[in-house]
Design a protein around this motif. Structure first.
Motif, mmCIF file in Angstrom:
data_model
loop_
_atom_site.group_PDB
_atom_site.id
_atom_site.type_symbol
_atom_site.label_atom_id
_atom_site.label_comp_id
_atom_site.label_asym_id
_atom_site.label_seq_id
_atom_site.Cartn_x
_atom_site.Cartn_y
_atom_site.Cartn_z
ATOM 1 N N PHE A 163 -55.832 83.021 -8.454
ATOM 2 C CA PHE A 163 -56.677 84.050 -8.537
ATOM 3 C C PHE A 163 -58.083 83.904 -8.003
ATOM 4 O O PHE A 163 -58.326 82.553 -7.899
ATOM 5 N N GLU A 164 -58.748 84.774 -7.584
ATOM 6 C CA GLU A 164 -60.075 84.372 -7.118
ATOM 7 C C GLU A 164 -61.114 85.228 -8.177
ATOM 8 O O GLU A 164 -60.611 86.038 -9.050
ATOM 9 N N ARG A 165 -62.186 84.601 -8.469
ATOM 10 C CA ARG A 165 -63.036 85.064 -9.640
ATOM 11 C C ARG A 165 -63.221 86.553 -9.395
ATOM 12 O O ARG A 165 -63.959 86.753 -8.339
ATOM 13 N N ILE A 166 -63.484 87.365 -10.317
ATOM 14 C CA ILE A 166 -64.055 88.707 -10.074
ATOM 15 C C ILE A 166 -65.225 88.832 -11.350
ATOM 16 O O ILE A 166 -65.111 88.137 -12.159
ATOM 17 N N ASN A 167 -65.947 90.108 -11.272
ATOM 18 C CA ASN A 167 -66.620 90.269 -12.356
ATOM 19 C C ASN A 167 -65.872 91.407 -13.243
ATOM 20 O O ASN A 167 -65.958 92.377 -12.706
#
Length: 892
Positions: A163-167
């Motif tokens: 995963f890529e970090r999201i807010n």
């Protein structure tokens, strides 16, 4: 995975603002297996449209194979939430939260308001998952003795690295504070089992407190809450419970730290409408009194003592308890480590009190007296409540149906058939990791116990690392009790430690119990004989624990209860009776399947008959009758008669679990306790000391099992269904096969029929130690149809259409229960209570390993076939015309 692992726990919890996915196991390989499945299920679920229809909601023909049958709402969660809201306590708690925090996520039902569920679309669900169930929004918790690095590596490789970090934008803002208090009112369905039908109102005042991430403030407020409401010495108990205005505190009471900002609630249930103003008055007056008078030092000490015991007591779900304890605060970015440093909070609390004796009174003034963000919510029954619910559902349904074109209807029919086909196929689970039966330990560890005597009473000693606590149990036989007193035994058990004893009134007794023990309880026991179905032992179990330094005090309290219990305070007894009757009535919507199983077994064995008397619907109805009596003097005359038969050293045996260092001291204290209560013996007999046997002779009865079908009409929109069959006792060679058959039928057949196709929240089969094989369903939209699903399950088992893998999975599942961890306090208890020794357990273990395909088909044929079985059936549920017209049913 329940069938492919030795898990000791596996579930998912939904709170108002987070979901938690806990699992546990004692096997290292299994831990890795479960972790990989959980990571995959949480972060990469299939979420197919069919899953959404089955588990969430769908429109479908009532009979999916008949396109002309009417369209109805179906779906597991749809039915579950309808069932959940048939519980008035749950309904009230939900409204209270929604209205106290009206501006954010807490203003809606996190599990789904039943009539809002059909507005959710599959697309919305997938979108919600993608943003919320994402590692950027997750917290991981591990507990135990496996090396942490391995867990971190697996979590990184199988989830985080993908995963890529999201807010995620999931912070919950603070609720803006009201400038003036608010009032509101809701309705519910009347309760047929309420002790007094004219008194079914609830009223509660709820206060918004501070942010839960302030650890010390939360600790202080939760202590303060206990001081205000816990036990007969607390100001609110004296002001609200003892005047008997209601039956018990409201379902939501005390400190609640599960939301971003905590709340405190206080109120009553089971009260008359005309008392509402009076109760509001009392609440506000009591708060003024607390601000003026504060709390006695001894009560504060008792509470801190309770915390000390909780920190020392080892439970088998310690890790899970810690996870649950920190979940809410950590979810809102509180510091979880600080939360676990309870000793620091206790020290800081003591210091604050020393520096400012009015420390607690100032808190009460600030959070309650001067707090304008408070909600007063009342709830009253409405005769037409269920009708209105059904009408609202019908309107919603018609609206959906009217919008359908002919091609939509055709599509619904085809999708219904598709779902049915998918549900009828065996799912291929071969991609899931599994342990093998060979991974199970072949032998059980032996728990050494030694039997001796104290004053002629048999005692079992078990040395355990109990962390400085002593656990005491005494089993007192009921064999000499006259038949007419039986129904009163559960009431006797619930009041005997709460009416006062010796020189102590009930308030002083409660105080001493809190200061000196980890609690003292008395409960009924029905113990089926392990070799013969028509024999059993009946008794009551006394249980208490204490810190080693308090041993003499604990035994002194028991001596006073044996020698001079107080029974004559009718006012106090009425309070306890009302609370007990209310609790029983409230528990049915939650544990309806247990009540149905107990009732179904009533006429099959003598032990089953006694279980129904003590723990079944018969006891619920009996307590309702007692609660309705204008005069309790007849009950007061009955209690000493029961005491004479039960609290008698002649028919008693004891068990002690403690550390080796404390053993001789405990033995000496126990000896002196037995001497103290010797006057309760029936006749002076010479005291025996050569005791090797510790069980009482079981009772044998001349008992004729018979068939019986009972229907209890209840104010619920769902059913609880059970069928019980008389089979064999624990030590019989077929018992192991029946255990495995029950587990296999549940996983491989009944779950699909009852939950997936039938839409019930749960269902299955279990084999009980008393020789009863029971089918059950939970929060079930069907009744008679479910009974035919039970029958189909038997046909499926007899046909032998299951594989060796199915059998192995059922064995794993059984062993995970057989081998679940046992706390030091409970070691040796199987032997003490039911006479089942480690050798007998090992024999049962070997029989479980040995069960074959042929054994399973044989026992299904021999015990469960229609011609062979003696069975009982019970249903709790809404009005049912089919059953009413059928003369074979008894309708209650």
């Amino acid at each position: 995975m329940l069938n492919r692992s030795l898990s000791t726990f596996m579930n998912a919890f939904t709170a108002s603002d987070y979901t938690m996915y806990p699992f546990s196991t004692q096997n290292g390989k299994d831990f890795q297996n479960l972790l990989s499945v959980y990571l995959d299920a949480v972060f990469f679920p299939c979420l197919r449209e069919q899953d959404f229809w089955q588990e969430g909601w769908r429109l479908e023909n009532e009979n999916p194979t008949d396109p002309n049958s009417p369209l109805v709402f179906k779906g597991v969660v749809f039915n579950e939430m309808k069932g959940a809201f048939s519980d008035n306590e749950r309904l009230y708690a939900q409204h209270l939260q929604n209205k106290l925090y009206p501006d954010h996520t807490y203003s809606v039902v996190s599990g789904g308001e039943p009539l809002a569920i059909p507005d959710l679309t599959w697309e919305q669900l997938k979108q919600f998952h993608a943003t919320h169930y994402h590692p950027s929004n997750a917290r991981f918790f591990t507990y135990g003795d496996l090396p942490l690095e391995q867990h971190l590596k697996q979590i990184e490789e199988e989830a985080l690295s993908k995963f890529e970090r999201i807010n995620p934008n999931t912070e919950v803002p603070s609720q803006s504070h009201w400038s003036s208090p608010r009032e509101d009112h809701v309705t519910c369905s009347p309760d047929a089992l309420a002790p007094d039908p004219a008194r079914q109102n609830t009223l509660c005042v709820s206060y918004l407190l501070g942010d839960i991430t302030d650890t010390f403030e939360g600790f202080t407020l939760s202590l303060l809450s206990s001081l205000m409401i816990s036990g007969p010495n607390s100001p609110f108990y004296k002001a609200l419970i003892e005047p008997k205005i209601g039956t018990d505190f409201s379902s939501v009471v005390g400190y609640d730290g599960s939301t971003k900002e905590a709340s405190f609630s206080i109120g009553l249930q089971g009260m008359a409408e005309e008392d509402i103003e009076r109760v509001k008055q009392i609440i506000s007056q009591t708060i003024d009194d607390i601000i003026e008078n504060g709390f006695e030092e001894e009560r504060i000490e008792a509470l801190l003592h309770k915390i000390e015991i909780q920190m020392k007591h080892q439970s088998t779900n310690f890790g899970l308890s810690l996870a649950s304890y920190i979940a809410s605060s950590w979810n809102h970015d509180g510091d979880p480590v600080q939360l676990l440093q309870i000793s620091d909070s206790v020290a800081k609390f003591r210091q604050s009190l020393a520096e400012n004796p009015r420390f607690l009174q100032d808190k009460v003034k600030h959070y309650f007296k001067e707090n304008t963000h408070r909600l007063t919510l009342s709830m009253s029954p409405d005769e037409a409540y269920l009708e209105k619910q059904a009408k609202a559902e019908e309107e919603k349904l018609q609206k959906k149906i009217q919008a359908l074109s002919d091609s939509d209807r055709k599509e619904i029919y085809e999708k219904g058939l598709e779902l049915l086909t998918a549900q009828s196929k065996t799912q291929d689970a071969s991609c899931l990791p599994a342990l093998k039966v060979s991974d199970i330990e072949p032998t059980i560890p032996i728990t050494p116990v030694h039997i001796s005597a104290a004053g002629g009473v048999p005692v079992q000693y078990c040395e355990q690392p109990t962390n400085g606590l002593v656990y005491f149990r005494a089993m007192c036989s009921l064999n000499t009790l006259p038949e007419d007193l039986r129904l009163y035994v559960p009431l006797f058990c619930s009041v005997i430690t709460r009416m006062g004893c010796g020189g102590l009134d009930y308030r002083q007794q409660a105080q001493q119990m809190e200061l000196r023990t980890g609690g003292m309880s008395v409960s009924t026991q029905v113990i089926p004989d392990s070799t013969q179905l028509d024999m059993y032992e009946q008794g009551i179990l006394l249980f208490s624990s204490c810190l080693e330094r308090n041993l003499p005090h604990m035994f002194q309290l028991w001596s006073d209860i044996f020698n001079s219990p107080h029974f004559d305070d009718e006012e106090r007894l009425r309070v306890l009776v009302m609370m007990s009757a209310q609790e029983l009535a409230n528990g049915i919507s939650y544990s309806g399947h247990m009540y149905a199983m107990t009732r179904a077994g009533r006429h099959l064995t003598p032990a089953g008959d006694l279980q129904e008397t003590f723990n079944g619907m018969e006891q619920v109805k009996f307590m309702k009758r007692i609660a309705e009596m204008p005069d309790l003097s007849q009950v007061i005359r009955t209690l000493p008669r029961i005491k004479k038969h039960l609290l008698n050293p002649d028919n008693m045996r004891c068990a002690v679990n403690t550390t080796p260092q404390k053993l001789s001291d405990t033995a000496a204290q126990l000896e002196s306790f037995i001497r103290d209560v010797a006057e309760n013996r029936k006749e002076r007999k010479p005291v025996r000391s050569d005791i090797t046997e510790i069980a009482f002779p079981p009772q044998e009865l001349n008992f004729q099992p018979c068939q019986m079908k009972t229907f209890f009409q209840m104010p619920f929109p769902v059913n609880f269904v059970s069928e019980s069959i008389r089979t064999v006792p624990f030590s019989h060679e077929d018992y192991a096969s029946l255990c495995i058959l029950a587990r296999m039928m549940t996983a491989k057949f009944l779950h699909g029929e009852i939950r997936e196709k039938g839409g019930a929240y749960g269902g299955g089969a279990r084999m009980g130690g008393g020789g009863l094989f029971s089918f059950y369903s939970y929060r079930d939209p069907n009744s008679v149809q479910t009974l035919s699903a039970f029958r189909k399950g038997v046909d499926w088992a007899k046909s032998g259409q299951f594989t060796q893998q199915d059998i192995d999975e059922a064995k794993l599942s059984i062993f995970s229960a057989v081998d679940s961890p046992v706390a030091p306090a409970d070691k040796g208890m199987g032997r003490f209570l039911s006479g089942v020794t480690d050798e007998m357990k090992q024999g049962h273990r070997e029989r479980l390993f040995a069960v074959t395909h042929k054994n399973l088909v044989d026992v299904a044929e021999r015990y469960l076939s229609v011609g062979q079985r003696t069975c009982g059936v019970a249903i709790l549920g809404p009005e049912n015309e089919t059953i009413k017209k059928d003369p074979s049913w008894i309708v209650k």
